[in-house]
Structure formats: structure tokens, C-alpha cells
Design a protein around this motif. Structure first.
Motif, PDB file in Angstrom:
ATOM      1  N   VAL A 126     -49.684 -23.616  11.767  1.00 53.39           N
ATOM      2  CA  VAL A 126     -49.100 -22.277  11.702  1.00 53.39           C
ATOM      3  C   VAL A 126     -48.599 -21.941  13.105  1.00 53.39           C
ATOM      4  CG1 VAL A 126     -50.551 -21.484   9.798  1.00 53.39           C
ATOM      5  CG2 VAL A 126     -51.316 -21.158  12.165  1.00 53.39           C
ATOM      6  N   GLY A 127     -47.594 -21.074  13.182  1.00 53.12           N
ATOM      7  CA  GLY A 127     -47.081 -20.701  14.494  1.00 53.12           C
ATOM      8  C   GLY A 127     -45.779 -19.938  14.389  1.00 53.12           C
ATOM      9  N   THR A 128     -45.134 -19.766  15.519  1.00 48.44           N
ATOM     10  CA  THR A 128     -43.843 -19.083  15.615  1.00 48.44           C
ATOM     11  C   THR A 128     -42.896 -19.945  16.424  1.00 48.44           C
ATOM     12  OG1 THR A 128     -42.741 -17.041  16.314  1.00 48.44           O
ATOM     13  CG2 THR A 128     -44.540 -17.834  17.693  1.00 48.44           C
ATOM     14  N   GLN A 129     -41.613 -19.784  16.152  1.00 47.74           N
ATOM     15  CA  GLN A 129     -40.618 -20.658  16.776  1.00 47.74           C
ATOM     16  C   GLN A 129     -39.360 -19.858  17.088  1.00 47.74           C
ATOM     17  OE1 GLN A 129     -39.759 -24.228  14.504  1.00 47.74           O
ATOM     18  NE2 GLN A 129     -40.105 -25.439  16.326  1.00 47.74           N
ATOM     19  N   TYR A 130     -38.752 -20.180  18.229  1.00 50.01           N
ATOM     20  CA  TYR A 130     -37.506 -19.545  18.670  1.00 50.01           C
ATOM     21  C   TYR A 130     -36.429 -20.623  18.740  1.00 50.01           C
ATOM     22  CZ  TYR A 130     -34.051 -17.373  21.734  1.00 50.01           C
ATOM     23  OH  TYR A 130     -32.872 -16.897  22.269  1.00 50.01           O
ATOM     24  N   GLY A 131     -35.259 -20.335  18.166  1.00 49.77           N
ATOM     25  CA  GLY A 131     -34.163 -21.289  18.143  1.00 49.77           C
ATOM     26  C   GLY A 131     -32.901 -20.713  18.745  1.00 49.77           C
ATOM     27  N   LEU A 132     -32.094 -21.589  19.349  1.00 43.62           N
ATOM     28  CA  LEU A 132     -30.836 -21.182  19.986  1.00 43.62           C
ATOM     29  C   LEU A 132     -29.784 -22.228  19.684  1.00 43.62           C
ATOM     30  CD1 LEU A 132     -29.201 -19.349  21.883  1.00 43.62           C
ATOM     31  CD2 LEU A 132     -30.052 -20.724  23.792  1.00 43.62           C
ATOM     32  N   GLN A 133     -28.624 -21.783  19.155  1.00 40.16           N
ATOM     33  CA  GLN A 133     -27.502 -22.667  18.901  1.00 40.16           C
ATOM     34  C   GLN A 133     -26.590 -22.659  20.131  1.00 40.16           C
ATOM     35  OE1 GLN A 133     -26.980 -24.645  16.265  1.00 40.16           O
ATOM     36  NE2 GLN A 133     -28.901 -23.964  15.325  1.00 40.16           N
ATOM     37  N   VAL A 134     -26.707 -23.693  20.964  1.00 44.10           N
ATOM     38  CA  VAL A 134     -25.907 -23.763  22.188  1.00 44.10           C
ATOM     39  C   VAL A 134     -24.454 -24.087  21.857  1.00 44.10           C
ATOM     40  CG1 VAL A 134     -25.703 -24.856  24.447  1.00 44.10           C
ATOM     41  CG2 VAL A 134     -27.970 -24.472  23.449  1.00 44.10           C
ATOM     42  N   LEU A 135     -24.237 -25.075  21.002  1.00 43.88           N
ATOM     43  CA  LEU A 135     -22.900 -25.449  20.538  1.00 43.88           C
ATOM     44  C   LEU A 135     -22.921 -25.437  19.019  1.00 43.88           C
ATOM     45  CD1 LEU A 135     -22.067 -28.486  22.875  1.00 43.88           C
ATOM     46  CD2 LEU A 135     -21.266 -26.133  23.117  1.00 43.88           C
ATOM     47  N   ARG A 136     -21.960 -24.742  18.432  1.00 44.65           N
ATOM     48  CA  ARG A 136     -21.893 -24.723  16.973  1.00 44.65           C
ATOM     49  C   ARG A 136     -20.458 -24.739  16.455  1.00 44.65           C
ATOM     50  NH1 ARG A 136     -23.593 -18.479  15.506  1.00 44.65           N
ATOM     51  NH2 ARG A 136     -21.810 -17.448  16.497  1.00 44.65           N
ATOM     52  N   ASP A 137     -19.458 -24.486  17.303  1.00 43.00           N
ATOM     53  CA  ASP A 137     -18.061 -24.491  16.903  1.00 43.00           C
ATOM     54  C   ASP A 137     -17.394 -25.737  17.449  1.00 43.00           C
ATOM     55  OD1 ASP A 137     -18.438 -21.994  15.746  1.00 43.00           O
ATOM     56  OD2 ASP A 137     -17.984 -20.964  17.634  1.00 43.00           O
ATOM     57  N   GLY A 138     -16.632 -26.398  16.613  1.00 41.56           N
ATOM     58  CA  GLY A 138     -15.974 -27.617  17.040  1.00 41.56           C
ATOM     59  C   GLY A 138     -16.669 -28.848  16.500  1.00 41.56           C
ATOM     60  N   PRO A 139     -16.283 -30.016  16.969  1.00 33.51           N
ATOM     61  CA  PRO A 139     -16.868 -31.259  16.436  1.00 33.51           C
ATOM     62  C   PRO A 139     -18.298 -31.508  16.896  1.00 33.51           C
ATOM     63  CG  PRO A 139     -15.322 -31.759  18.197  1.00 33.51           C
ATOM     64  CD  PRO A 139     -15.196 -30.291  17.939  1.00 33.51           C
ATOM     65  N   SER A 140     -18.741 -30.879  17.976  1.00 36.94           N
ATOM     66  CA  SER A 140     -20.085 -31.114  18.506  1.00 36.94           C
ATOM     67  C   SER A 140     -21.008 -29.964  18.138  1.00 36.94           C
ATOM     68  CB  SER A 140     -20.051 -31.281  20.028  1.00 36.94           C
ATOM     69  OG  SER A 140     -19.241 -32.384  20.394  1.00 36.94           O
ATOM     70  N   ARG A 141     -22.288 -30.276  17.962  1.00 34.11           N
ATOM     71  CA  ARG A 141     -23.310 -29.283  17.644  1.00 34.11           C
ATOM     72  C   ARG A 141     -24.554 -29.568  18.464  1.00 34.11           C
ATOM     73  NH1 ARG A 141     -24.614 -31.093  13.342  1.00 34.11           N
ATOM     74  NH2 ARG A 141     -26.745 -31.775  13.809  1.00 34.11           N
ATOM     75  N   LEU A 142     -25.113 -28.519  19.074  1.00 33.29           N
ATOM     76  CA  LEU A 142     -26.309 -28.674  19.896  1.00 33.29           C
ATOM     77  C   LEU A 142     -27.199 -27.452  19.688  1.00 33.29           C
ATOM     78  CD1 LEU A 142     -27.977 -30.110  22.070  1.00 33.29           C
ATOM     79  CD2 LEU A 142     -26.624 -28.878  23.799  1.00 33.29           C
ATOM     80  N   GLY A 143     -28.445 -27.707  19.295  1.00 29.60           N
ATOM     81  CA  GLY A 143     -29.409 -26.640  19.077  1.00 29.60           C
ATOM     82  C   GLY A 143     -30.763 -27.013  19.632  1.00 29.60           C
ATOM     83  N   VAL A 144     -31.496 -26.018  20.123  1.00 27.80           N
ATOM     84  CA  VAL A 144     -32.832 -26.240  20.668  1.00 27.80           C
ATOM     85  C   VAL A 144     -33.803 -25.261  19.998  1.00 27.80           C
ATOM     86  CG1 VAL A 144     -32.009 -27.139  22.858  1.00 27.80           C
ATOM     87  CG2 VAL A 144     -32.357 -24.679  22.594  1.00 27.80           C
ATOM     88  N   GLU A 145     -35.050 -25.697  19.830  1.00 25.70           N
ATOM     89  CA  GLU A 145     -36.120 -24.877  19.267  1.00 25.70           C
ATOM     90  C   GLU A 145     -37.403 -25.156  20.038  1.00 25.70           C
ATOM     91  OE1 GLU A 145     -34.831 -24.338  14.559  1.00 25.70           O
ATOM     92  OE2 GLU A 145     -36.496 -25.661  15.114  1.00 25.70           O
ATOM     93  N   PHE A 146     -38.188 -24.107  20.240  1.00 24.68           N
ATOM     94  CA  PHE A 146     -39.492 -24.284  20.875  1.00 24.68           C
ATOM     95  C   PHE A 146     -40.378 -23.108  20.474  1.00 24.68           C
ATOM     96  CE2 PHE A 146     -36.651 -22.158  23.815  1.00 24.68           C
ATOM     97  CZ  PHE A 146     -37.359 -21.038  24.209  1.00 24.68           C
ATOM     98  N   GLY A 147     -41.688 -23.357  20.522  1.00 20.30           N
ATOM     99  CA  GLY A 147     -42.637 -22.322  20.141  1.00 20.30           C
ATOM    100  C   GLY A 147     -44.063 -22.823  20.243  1.00 20.30           C
ATOM    101  N   ALA A 148     -45.002 -21.922  19.988  1.00 16.07           N
ATOM    102  CA  ALA A 148     -46.430 -22.229  20.055  1.00 16.07           C
ATOM    103  C   ALA A 148     -47.042 -22.059  18.673  1.00 16.07           C
ATOM    104  CB  ALA A 148     -47.130 -21.326  21.070  1.00 16.07           C
ATOM    105  N   GLY A 149     -48.121 -22.812  18.443  1.00 15.05           N
ATOM    106  CA  GLY A 149     -48.786 -22.743  17.153  1.00 15.05           C
ATOM    107  C   GLY A 149     -50.190 -23.310  17.212  1.00 15.05           C
TER     108      GLY A 149
END
Length: 218
Positions: A101-124
């Protein structure tokens, strides 16, 4: 000339103001405008776009026919601007399952165009160990992931996913590499390569596996 004047004054299909008698130039101009408007196919053909410029104080022009600047032509409509709400790049969510169980924070750094980059981190908190998804003991953990993908044209897509979890002196890292190629509209060639690295104290182990197959959509 009297016949044309009678048509201009009495025809129910003409809505132009009648010129004063004894003005041949005004009569000729009115008949010419009536001929131009005889092909109107709208259900509402009126003279809103024509005004008699008799007020010299406002327009400074001699009396005669002119086109109004605020004329509305048949079929003209006002357009409303549509605006789509922007999608947020970050998100926060809580999760729970039979392993943690836990919580998580996500961020879409790149989402438009041919490349996609996302990061997630959290504690549980890990409730039960799982060999292919985290450390092998229970307790508080810190967990995160990096997701990268890129499209090559319309048929090929490269993806890379890195997952890590640490806690109780252990570290677990899982890296998944994949290449999907669309062969036909419903057939896709999929390749996956998974590397798992586990560290406990001063020792560590590493395993790898791969998969190649064709998937069909129904």
C-alpha cells in the motif's frame, strides 16, 4: 420608363426604397439594383444591408445608395470558439493491493510528439514479498519508475521501463526493453527483454529473460 418605374414601385419581391419622381438617375440605379437582387434564394431577402445615406452629419456623404459596414449577408453566422481543457502533466494517486500500500506521484515530462518520457516515485509499505516486483521482505519501501518510449514512423515503437524499490537494506531494479512492429493491421511482432537486479547487503544477483512473439487483435 414608366413601366420600369411601376415594376420597381409595385413588385412585392422588391424591398428597395422607391426613388423620388423626376430623378432618372435614381430610377435607373434602383432598377439596376433590383436586377442584381432578383436571384436571391434566401427565405429572407431584405434591405438590411442597404441604407439611404441622407445623414451627412454622420457620414459626410451625398444622398445616394451605399452598402452598410454592418451588413449581414444571407447564410452568414456567428462562430463560437471552442477550447479544450488542458490535460495536467502531473498526477497523484493512492494504491493498495495484497502486496503493498502507498501513494505515488507521477509527472509526464514528454508526451507530445514521437517521444514519451514519464517518471513516478512514492513511499509505501510492503505487506508481502514478491520476487519479480520488489524486495523480499516486508516493511517501509521507497519505490519509483522511469518510462520512456519512442515511435519510429507509424509501424515501429520502442519502449523502455525501469522500476526500482528499496527498503530494509535491499534494492530491487527491473528493466524492461521492448520493440513492437506492426506487420499487418491486426498482427504485431512483439519483443521483450527483462533484466532483474537484486542487492541485499554486499551481495547481489542478476537474472535476465527474453520473449519474442506475434500478437493478433480480435
Amino acid at each position: 420608363m414608366s413601366i420600369l418605374l411601376g415594376l420597381a414601385l409595385s413588385s412585392p419581391f422588391l424591398t428597395l426604397p422607391a426613388p423620388a419622381l423626376g430623378q432618372p438617375a435614381a430610377i435607373t440605379q434602383a432598377v439596376d439594383q433590383a436586377r442584381r437582387r432578383s436571384s436571391c434564394l434566401s427565405l429572407r431577402c431584405n434591405d438590411e444591408e442597404w441604407r439611404l445615406a441622407s445623414d451627412r452629419s454622420l457620414h459626410g456623404q451625398a444622398s445616394g445608395w451605399r452598402t452598410s459596414a454592418n451588413a449581414r449577408l444571407p447564410g452568414q453566422r456567428s462562430w463560437a470558439r471552442l477550447r479544450a481543457p488542458a490535460r495536467p502533466r502531473d498526477s497523484t494517486h493512492n494504491y493498495s493491493n495484497k502486496w503493498r500500500v502507498g501513494t505515488q506521484y507521477g509527472l509526464q515530462v514528454l508526451r507530445d510528439g514521437p517521444s514519451r518520457l514519464g517518471v513516478e516515485f512514492g513511499a509505501g509499505y510492503r505487506l508481502a514479498p514478491r520476487s519479480d516486483d520488489g524486495i523480499r521482505s516486508t516493511g517501509p519501501v521507497f519505490r519509483g519508475s522511469i518510462d520512456f518510449g519512442r515511435n519510429f514512423g507509424e509501424r515501429a515503437r520502442w519502449s523502455q521501463h525501469v522500476l526500482f524499490e528499496t527498503g530494509d537494506g535491499q534494492t530491487f531494479v527491473k528493466q524492461t526493453l521492448g520493440l513492437d512492429i506492426q506487420l499487418w493491421p491486426d498482427w504485431t511482432l512483439e519483443t521483450d527483454y527483462v533484466i532483474r537486479h537484486r542487492t541485499s547487503g554486499a551481495s547481489g544477483t542478476e537474472t535476465a529473460e527474453s520473449w519474442l512473439g506475434i500478437r493478433r487483435q480480435f
